[in-house]
Scaffold this active site. Sequence first.
Site, PDB file in Angstrom:
ATOM      1  N   ARG A 108      36.078  69.584  28.647  1.00 33.90           N
ATOM      2  CA  ARG A 108      37.336  68.851  28.442  1.00 33.90           C
ATOM      3  C   ARG A 108      38.288  69.321  29.515  1.00 33.90           C
ATOM      4  O   ARG A 108      38.564  70.522  29.643  1.00 33.90           O
ATOM      5  CB  ARG A 108      37.918  69.151  27.048  1.00 33.90           C
ATOM      6  CG  ARG A 108      39.361  68.692  26.895  1.00 33.90           C
ATOM      7  CD  ARG A 108      39.860  68.747  25.480  1.00 33.90           C
ATOM      8  NE  ARG A 108      39.259  67.685  24.683  1.00 33.90           N
ATOM      9  CZ  ARG A 108      39.657  67.356  23.451  1.00 33.90           C
ATOM     10  NH1 ARG A 108      40.677  67.998  22.900  1.00 33.90           N
ATOM     11  NH2 ARG A 108      39.078  66.391  22.792  1.00 33.90           N
ATOM     12  N   HIS A 135      37.760  59.095  26.902  1.00 35.74           N
ATOM     13  CA  HIS A 135      37.291  59.965  25.811  1.00 35.74           C
ATOM     14  C   HIS A 135      36.061  59.296  25.185  1.00 35.74           C
ATOM     15  O   HIS A 135      36.096  58.868  24.036  1.00 35.74           O
ATOM     16  CB  HIS A 135      38.426  60.133  24.792  1.00 35.74           C
ATOM     17  CG  HIS A 135      38.234  61.278  23.855  1.00 35.74           C
ATOM     18  ND1 HIS A 135      37.164  62.145  23.914  1.00 35.74           N
ATOM     19  CD2 HIS A 135      38.990  61.701  22.803  1.00 35.74           C
ATOM     20  CE1 HIS A 135      37.290  63.048  22.955  1.00 35.74           C
ATOM     21  NE2 HIS A 135      38.377  62.803  22.253  1.00 35.74           N
ATOM     22  N   GLN A 138      34.542  60.297  21.624  1.00 36.86           N
ATOM     23  CA  GLN A 138      35.343  59.834  20.488  1.00 36.86           C
ATOM     24  C   GLN A 138      34.946  58.420  20.098  1.00 36.86           C
ATOM     25  O   GLN A 138      34.844  58.089  18.906  1.00 36.86           O
ATOM     26  CB  GLN A 138      36.835  59.879  20.861  1.00 36.86           C
ATOM     27  CG  GLN A 138      37.750  59.367  19.770  1.00 36.86           C
ATOM     28  CD  GLN A 138      37.787  60.305  18.577  1.00 36.86           C
ATOM     29  OE1 GLN A 138      37.995  61.496  18.728  1.00 36.86           O
ATOM     30  NE2 GLN A 138      37.584  59.772  17.373  1.00 36.86           N
ATOM     31  N   ASP A 226      46.999  56.162  18.383  1.00 36.06           N
ATOM     32  CA  ASP A 226      46.823  57.558  18.806  1.00 36.06           C
ATOM     33  C   ASP A 226      48.211  58.082  19.143  1.00 36.06           C
ATOM     34  O   ASP A 226      49.190  57.322  19.212  1.00 36.06           O
ATOM     35  CB  ASP A 226      45.869  57.612  20.028  1.00 36.06           C
ATOM     36  CG  ASP A 226      45.553  59.037  20.488  1.00 36.06           C
ATOM     37  OD1 ASP A 226      45.748  59.981  19.697  1.00 36.06           O
ATOM     38  OD2 ASP A 226      45.106  59.198  21.650  1.00 36.06           O
ATOM     39  N   CYS A 265      42.015  58.966  16.176  1.00 36.26           N
ATOM     40  CA  CYS A 265      41.118  60.048  16.612  1.00 36.26           C
ATOM     41  C   CYS A 265      41.586  61.408  16.139  1.00 36.26           C
ATOM     42  O   CYS A 265      40.793  62.342  16.084  1.00 36.26           O
ATOM     43  CB  CYS A 265      40.980  60.013  18.134  1.00 36.26           C
ATOM     44  SG  CYS A 265      42.496  60.395  19.026  1.00 36.26           S
ATOM     45  N   ARG A 293      32.312  62.774  14.335  1.00 38.15           N
ATOM     46  CA  ARG A 293      32.235  63.410  15.659  1.00 38.15           C
ATOM     47  C   ARG A 293      30.977  64.275  15.743  1.00 38.15           C
ATOM     48  O   ARG A 293      30.317  64.307  16.777  1.00 38.15           O
ATOM     49  CB  ARG A 293      33.489  64.265  15.929  1.00 38.15           C
ATOM     50  CG  ARG A 293      34.797  63.504  16.079  1.00 38.15           C
ATOM     51  CD  ARG A 293      34.820  62.548  17.269  1.00 38.15           C
ATOM     52  NE  ARG A 293      34.510  63.197  18.536  1.00 38.15           N
ATOM     53  CZ  ARG A 293      35.367  63.888  19.285  1.00 38.15           C
ATOM     54  NH1 ARG A 293      36.624  63.992  18.905  1.00 38.15           N
ATOM     55  NH2 ARG A 293      35.002  64.457  20.426  1.00 38.15           N
TER      56      ARG A 293
HETATM   57  N1   CP Z   1      39.951  63.645  18.518  1.00 38.50           N
HETATM   58  C1   CP Z   1      39.776  64.756  19.244  1.00 38.50           C
HETATM   59  O1   CP Z   1      39.197  64.772  20.337  1.00 38.50           O
HETATM   60  O2   CP Z   1      40.275  65.872  18.632  1.00 38.50           O
HETATM   61  P1   CP Z   1      40.422  67.311  19.278  1.00 38.50           P
HETATM   62  O3   CP Z   1      41.485  67.234  20.332  1.00 38.50           O
HETATM   63  O4   CP Z   1      40.831  68.198  18.124  1.00 38.50           O
HETATM   64  O5   CP Z   1      39.102  67.723  19.866  1.00 38.50           O
HETATM   65  N1  NVA Z   2      45.172  60.889  23.746  1.00 36.66           N
HETATM   66  C1  NVA Z   2      45.042  62.215  23.183  1.00 36.66           C
HETATM   67  C2  NVA Z   2      43.746  62.371  22.492  1.00 36.66           C
HETATM   68  C3  NVA Z   2      43.543  63.685  21.797  1.00 36.66           C
HETATM   69  C4  NVA Z   2      42.213  63.813  21.142  1.00 36.66           C
HETATM   70  C5  NVA Z   2      45.219  63.240  24.266  1.00 36.66           C
HETATM   71  O1  NVA Z   2      44.669  63.063  25.366  1.00 36.66           O
HETATM   72  O2  NVA Z   2      45.907  64.238  24.034  1.00 36.66           O
END
Ligand code: CP
Ligand code: NVA
Length: 308
Positions: A108, A135, A138, A226, A265, A293
């Site tokens: 990530r 993502h 997700q 989101d 998410c 997930r």
């Molecule tokens: N939805 C998601 O990716 O959650 P986290 O940021 O907790 O991994």
């Molecule tokens: N759009 C959000 C998703 C988190 C899982 C971010 O990038 O922070």
Amino acid sequence: MTRHFLNLADAGGDAIAAMIADALDRKAARLEWPKGKADADAPLAGHILAVIFEKSSTRTRVSFDVGMRQLGGSPIVMDSGSMQLGRGETVADTAKVLSRMCDAIMIRTDDHAKIEEMAANASVPVINGLTDLSHPCQIVADLLTLVEHGKTLPGLEIAWLGDGNNVLNSIVEAAGLMKFNVRIGCPQGYDPDPAFIEQAKVAGSNVAIFRDENEAVRGADVVVTDTWVSMGQEHVHNKLAAMMPYQVNDVLMEQAKDDALFLHCLPAHRGEEVMPSVIDGPQSVVWDEAENRIHAQKSILRWVFGQI
Ligand code: CP
Ligand code: NVA
């Protein structure tokens, strides 16, 4: 050819459908089992997954860790701040070293170019656990959740409300691959990446942007939102005000079909992008979505290792 999973198109529609089917089967086969017990066939026994975070995470972190163990393999979960990567060792060198020590890498990060550089220098599969652009993991979990709740993906009308962010980009990408349509309600200046929209349109999906939130939601089968401020973004005062009309509340949900599902998410900000009555209400399937997930990651892992 090493199979990387940087975006959904790396797998394609048929493979994503196969991942969903595999996840449903494997989930059903281990109902009520302790979460740490390995699946009967332990298909990734002996495999090591490096799991790297340059940003915070709860779901992605735990689901890759638990999922890898359920497949019979072993995860090594690391924050980049405690790695030499966080002190300036290059992405390319990190990719080469981890390729000698591990069988796959999940990362990530912020700039999507970094994960492309990781993949270009790795000789093992690289999986995108979220970048500023997309993502994909997700969205495999989201589609699994919709199928599990009886929705048929081709022809589905999915409404997105709020910020045109990384999660929306992957939903739009999925639309073209799985033949559903996306109705986006977002303020001017916060549209998703046009390249994903173009791709989905070429594939025959309808992707439309509305400035009127009611038009976006009208008749939808699924309503998704989101956070208005993603990780790494500044809190801009004007942005929250611009987003307010797109808040998912009971009045907006009434515009969708009676059997519409609500997805998020997570993490959620109740009172901002969604009201508690919706996310904690009867149409919300966010806890199934979060659990899924794990099941989705397992199928993604099996795909990168050529088992799907
Ligand atoms: N939805 C998601 O990716 O959650 P986290 O940021 O907790 O991994
Ligand atoms: N759009 C959000 C998703 C988190 C899982 C971010 O990038 O922070």
